[in-house]
Design a protein around this motif. Structure first.
Motif, PDB file in Angstrom:
ATOM      1  N   PHE A  54      27.656  48.543  25.171  1.00 62.79           N
ATOM      2  CA  PHE A  54      28.359  49.132  26.321  1.00 62.79           C
ATOM      3  C   PHE A  54      29.867  49.183  26.056  1.00 62.79           C
ATOM      4  O   PHE A  54      30.533  50.162  26.396  1.00 62.79           O
ATOM      5  N   VAL A  55      30.372  48.110  25.451  1.00 64.01           N
ATOM      6  CA  VAL A  55      31.806  48.054  25.120  1.00 64.01           C
ATOM      7  C   VAL A  55      32.185  49.195  24.183  1.00 64.01           C
ATOM      8  O   VAL A  55      33.184  49.889  24.386  1.00 64.01           O
ATOM      9  N   THR A  56      31.383  49.407  23.148  1.00 65.99           N
ATOM     10  CA  THR A  56      31.725  50.444  22.165  1.00 65.99           C
ATOM     11  C   THR A  56      31.674  51.837  22.779  1.00 65.99           C
ATOM     12  O   THR A  56      32.434  52.728  22.379  1.00 65.99           O
ATOM     13  N   MET A  57      30.818  52.043  23.759  1.00 66.46           N
ATOM     14  CA  MET A  57      30.724  53.356  24.400  1.00 66.46           C
ATOM     15  C   MET A  57      31.971  53.671  25.228  1.00 66.46           C
ATOM     16  O   MET A  57      32.460  54.799  25.230  1.00 66.46           O
ATOM     17  N   VAL A  58      32.474  52.675  25.957  1.00 70.23           N
ATOM     18  CA  VAL A  58      33.636  52.936  26.810  1.00 70.23           C
ATOM     19  C   VAL A  58      34.949  52.806  26.045  1.00 70.23           C
ATOM     20  O   VAL A  58      35.951  53.428  26.405  1.00 70.23           O
ATOM     21  N   TYR A  59      34.937  51.992  24.980  1.00 73.35           N
ATOM     22  CA  TYR A  59      36.192  51.699  24.278  1.00 73.35           C
ATOM     23  C   TYR A  59      36.407  52.586  23.058  1.00 73.35           C
ATOM     24  O   TYR A  59      37.551  52.894  22.702  1.00 73.35           O
ATOM     25  N   GLY A  60      35.319  53.008  22.401  1.00 71.88           N
ATOM     26  CA  GLY A  60      35.462  53.821  21.199  1.00 71.88           C
ATOM     27  C   GLY A  60      36.275  55.088  21.403  1.00 71.88           C
ATOM     28  O   GLY A  60      37.175  55.402  20.614  1.00 71.88           O
ATOM     29  N   PRO A  61      36.034  55.882  22.473  1.00 68.20           N
ATOM     30  CA  PRO A  61      36.778  57.135  22.670  1.00 68.20           C
ATOM     31  C   PRO A  61      38.101  56.986  23.422  1.00 68.20           C
ATOM     32  O   PRO A  61      38.832  57.965  23.562  1.00 68.20           O
ATOM     33  N   ILE A  62      38.439  55.778  23.910  1.00 66.03           N
ATOM     34  CA  ILE A  62      39.538  55.663  24.880  1.00 66.03           C
ATOM     35  C   ILE A  62      40.903  55.977  24.291  1.00 66.03           C
ATOM     36  O   ILE A  62      41.780  56.524  24.976  1.00 66.03           O
ATOM     37  N   ALA A  63      41.144  55.653  23.015  1.00 67.22           N
ATOM     38  CA  ALA A  63      42.460  55.913  22.429  1.00 67.22           C
ATOM     39  C   ALA A  63      42.731  57.414  22.352  1.00 67.22           C
ATOM     40  O   ALA A  63      43.799  57.891  22.753  1.00 67.22           O
ATOM     41  N   ALA A  64      41.750  58.172  21.836  1.00 68.87           N
ATOM     42  CA  ALA A  64      41.915  59.619  21.768  1.00 68.87           C
ATOM     43  C   ALA A  64      42.054  60.216  23.164  1.00 68.87           C
ATOM     44  O   ALA A  64      42.862  61.125  23.398  1.00 68.87           O
ATOM     45  N   PHE A  65      41.277  59.696  24.095  1.00 73.93           N
ATOM     46  CA  PHE A  65      41.340  60.169  25.483  1.00 73.93           C
ATOM     47  C   PHE A  65      42.749  59.996  26.052  1.00 73.93           C
ATOM     48  O   PHE A  65      43.307  60.912  26.680  1.00 73.93           O
ATOM     49  N   TRP A  86      39.093  59.227  13.994  1.00 74.66           N
ATOM     50  CA  TRP A  86      40.141  58.460  13.329  1.00 74.66           C
ATOM     51  C   TRP A  86      40.683  57.347  14.229  1.00 74.66           C
ATOM     52  O   TRP A  86      40.901  56.225  13.778  1.00 74.66           O
ATOM     53  N   THR A  87      40.934  57.656  15.508  1.00 73.88           N
ATOM     54  CA  THR A  87      41.497  56.626  16.391  1.00 73.88           C
ATOM     55  C   THR A  87      40.478  55.530  16.706  1.00 73.88           C
ATOM     56  O   THR A  87      40.865  54.415  17.090  1.00 73.88           O
ATOM     57  N   SER A  88      39.201  55.808  16.550  1.00 74.27           N
ATOM     58  CA  SER A  88      38.194  54.772  16.829  1.00 74.27           C
ATOM     59  C   SER A  88      38.298  53.606  15.852  1.00 74.27           C
ATOM     60  O   SER A  88      37.852  52.496  16.155  1.00 74.27           O
ATOM     61  N   TRP A  89      38.894  53.855  14.687  1.00 74.36           N
ATOM     62  CA  TRP A  89      39.099  52.741  13.753  1.00 74.36           C
ATOM     63  C   TRP A  89      40.083  51.724  14.340  1.00 74.36           C
ATOM     64  O   TRP A  89      39.958  50.522  14.082  1.00 74.36           O
ATOM     65  N   ILE A  90      41.066  52.211  15.102  1.00 71.99           N
ATOM     66  CA  ILE A  90      41.967  51.295  15.795  1.00 71.99           C
ATOM     67  C   ILE A  90      41.183  50.485  16.831  1.00 71.99           C
ATOM     68  O   ILE A  90      41.443  49.303  17.050  1.00 71.99           O
ATOM     69  N   THR A  97      30.144  46.279  15.747  1.00 70.38           N
ATOM     70  CA  THR A  97      31.463  46.879  15.530  1.00 70.38           C
ATOM     71  C   THR A  97      31.421  48.311  14.984  1.00 70.38           C
ATOM     72  O   THR A  97      32.206  49.165  15.428  1.00 70.38           O
ATOM     73  N   PRO A  98      30.541  48.672  14.042  1.00 71.49           N
ATOM     74  CA  PRO A  98      30.514  50.066  13.562  1.00 71.49           C
ATOM     75  C   PRO A  98      30.245  51.102  14.655  1.00 71.49           C
ATOM     76  O   PRO A  98      30.560  52.287  14.483  1.00 71.49           O
ATOM     77  N   LEU A  99      29.696  50.665  15.780  1.00 76.93           N
ATOM     78  CA  LEU A  99      29.393  51.610  16.859  1.00 76.93           C
ATOM     79  C   LEU A  99      30.660  52.157  17.513  1.00 76.93           C
ATOM     80  O   LEU A  99      30.624  53.217  18.137  1.00 76.93           O
ATOM     81  N   PHE A 100      31.786  51.456  17.390  1.00 82.57           N
ATOM     82  CA  PHE A 100      33.045  52.016  17.886  1.00 82.57           C
ATOM     83  C   PHE A 100      33.329  53.347  17.194  1.00 82.57           C
ATOM     84  O   PHE A 100      33.717  54.330  17.832  1.00 82.57           O
ATOM     85  N   VAL A 101      33.148  53.351  15.880  1.00 82.11           N
ATOM     86  CA  VAL A 101      33.412  54.565  15.098  1.00 82.11           C
ATOM     87  C   VAL A 101      32.376  55.639  15.425  1.00 82.11           C
ATOM     88  O   VAL A 101      32.717  56.828  15.535  1.00 82.11           O
TER      89      VAL A 101
END
Length: 543
Positions: free
Chosen positions: A438-449, A165-169, A304-308
């Motif tokens: 690379f951006v989506t890998m490090v940034y996608g989980p960061i909010a939940a983390f 859910w937070t990856s949408w942000i 962009t979908p890779l963030f999710v």
């Protein structure tokens, strides 16, 4: 076909889950729209950096003007931690909803006013000063926005789907940049080059006020975060979030661990893949700016979908493995990627096509020095692979011949623009896409983390500061620092001067990778674990 249930209990659970999903989608849409618009506002400046350098700074030194523009752009990042402290404190005392309503309005009006500032030729040095002040207000507002949106969504999310859910942000930052590029492209194609250069560049700034108005109406009708509302009702919110966040020794260790073990590396990778890639193609490779915007927009849209995807995956395998692997891949791949990018457009290795050279010159007497004639050379070269280069330069000419300074003709390169062929264009899109992966890998989980690291009553404050230092300071300074390193490397005569700027993200991400690998753990923590512990319970913190 209607779903069949074996019991009333199963039916009730299904209805409850469906209702919860509907609620969370509404929360995400409201939060994401506002956050996307704030990122759009913030990145319009960076997307138009090449143009703004000619509008708000003296034009006699284009390189210095561009570096000054990047420094002004970076100033908005540097103040983001102060916005995180100020608005984070408000968010933990008053509430998430009202705080990011205020940040939205500050951001929107600051962006609109940047589009209204007269140019340097009209008001002199007041122009860059006014732009800098508005840019600082943007940075303060963004410092309070992200933490509020991420915390708000996380506190609505089911524990086992928080990364998803937070990856949408997380998509909003890239989407904001993508939309800024699209708006600029549409504006450029709707106007003549002269009209865009004269006043059309202001339109993307003005459009912002309309989007902010729509987002404000949507956000105003949002309810407060249920976890925060419950804590406030029970009197469990903090009266001094700053003291509890950074005065508590144990919690402060987590703030430092979040910064140096995750967010610092994430910040430089984010800005390398999205902003440095764009400025590198424009200023180092001299590719025509509209073509760069098109390539960047397409790569961002596809990635962009890779963030999710990576946010969802972090719910399954943990946040740490995905972020650390993303950093490692970026560190290894950056130099080969940028070397390939540069060589693909290096005109020194290309052959001019038959009848592919066109030259034209015009002479104009200097307005203040009658003996000085300015000869403008316009040159076009078409190469055998379809690449087109246009170059405009000026040489000052007196009655006795060219005016010489230190044995060289006095003059300046006004503009050089390269239009690449279709094969090269697709290669560059693919190389930018890889960087955004690379951006989506490090940034996608960061909010939940981040939200899982800190207790509810100081979560907004505690997570916002490391996030905005990592992104605002380490990441935000990257375009200016990297460009400076490239210019210095070129002046020093380094054979691969164009790669010198990459040392900054590689070193910062490398330090972060080591710290994160050694001290972060994979477990995804529950948001119910809200009590601070006075002493470290184990040799290493558990994240």
């Amino acid at each position: 076909m209607a779903k069949k249930f074996t019991s009333q209990l199963e039916h009730d659970a299904y209805v409850a889950e469906k209702k919860k999903n509907k609620t969370i989608w509404g929360v995400i849409m409201a939060s994401s729209l506002g956050t996307l618009i704030e990122w759009y506002d913030f990145y319009i400046f960076g997307s138009l950096a090449v143009v703004l350098a000619t509008k708000f700074f003296p034009a006699d030194n284009p390189t210095a003007a561009f570096l000054s523009t990047l420094a002004t752009f970076a100033a908005g990042f540097v103040v983001r931690p102060f916005g995180a402290l100020f608005f984070g404190r408000l968010g933990d005392i008053i509430g998430r909803k009202y705080t990011f309503l205020v940040t939205l309005l500050i951001m929107g009006f600051s962006t609109f006013l940047i589009g209204c500032v007269p140019e340097y030729e009209t008001i002199g040095y007041a122009a860059p000063v006014l732009v800098l002040i508005l840019r600082l207000l943007q940075g303060l507002a963004l410092g309070g926005e992200y933490g509020g949106a991420a915390t708000y969504v996380a506190e609505y999310s089911q524990p086992h789907r928080r990364g998803y859910w937070t990856s949408w942000i997380q998509t909003t930052a890239t989407s904001g940049l993508f939309i800024s590029l699209i708006v600029i492209l549409v504006t450029k194609t709707s106007l003549s080059p002269e009209e865009f250069d004269s006043w059309g560049w202001r339109i993307p700034f003005w459009i912002s006020i309309l989007m902010v108005g729509v987002s404000y109406v949507i956000r105003r009708n949002m309810a407060e975060s249920p976890l925060f509302a419950k804590a406030k009702k029970e009197g469990k919110t903090s009266t001094n979030p700053l003291k509890e966040s950074f005065g508590n020794k144990f919690n402060f260790k987590f703030v430092l661990l979040a910064l140096f073990g995750a967010v610092m590396g994430q910040g430089v990778i984010w800005y390398t893949g999205q902003f440095y890639a764009m400025s590198f193609m424009q200023k180092v490779m001299n590719i025509e700016s509209a073509q760069v915007d098109t390539m960047m927009a397409l790569a961002l849209f596809v990635a962009t979908p890779l963030f999710v995807l990576f946010g969802w995956l972090s719910d399954k395998v943990g946040r740490k493995p995905i972020m650390m692997i993303g950093m490692l891949l970026a560190i290894i791949a950056y130099r080969p990627i940028y070397k390939t990018m540069y060589n693909s457009v290096n005109i020194e290795s290309k052959v001019i096509a038959k009848n592919g050279l066109t030259e034209k010159r015009t002479v104009k007497v200097h307005a203040k020095i009658p003996a000085d004639s300015m000869i403008t050379y316009h040159q076009e070269k078409v190469f055998t692979d379809g690449t087109l280069m246009k170059r405009d330069s000026i040489i000052h000419w007196a009655a006795t011949g060219p005016i010489m300074i230190e044995g060289k003709p006095q003059g300046a390169l006004i503009k050089e623009a390269i239009t690449v062929n279709p094969d090269t264009r697709w290669l560059l899109i693919a190389l930018v896409f890889i960087q955004v992966v690379f951006v989506t890998m490090v940034y996608g989980p960061i909010a939940a983390f981040l939200v899982e690291m800190f207790p509810l009553k100081i979560r907004y404050t505690s997570m916002s500061l490391p996030y905005h230092i990592g992104n605002g300071v380490f990441g935000g300074l990257l375009p200016a620092v990297a460009t400076y390193l490239v210019v210095s490397g070129k002046d020093a005569g380094h054979s691969e001067w164009y790669l010198e700027g990459l040392w900054y993200p590689i070193v910062v991400a490398g330090v972060c990778l080591v710290i994160g690998t050694l001290y972060l753990k994979t477990r995804n923590k529950s948001l119910d674990e809200d009590e601070l512990v006075e002493e470290v319970p184990a040799e290493n913190p558990v994240v």
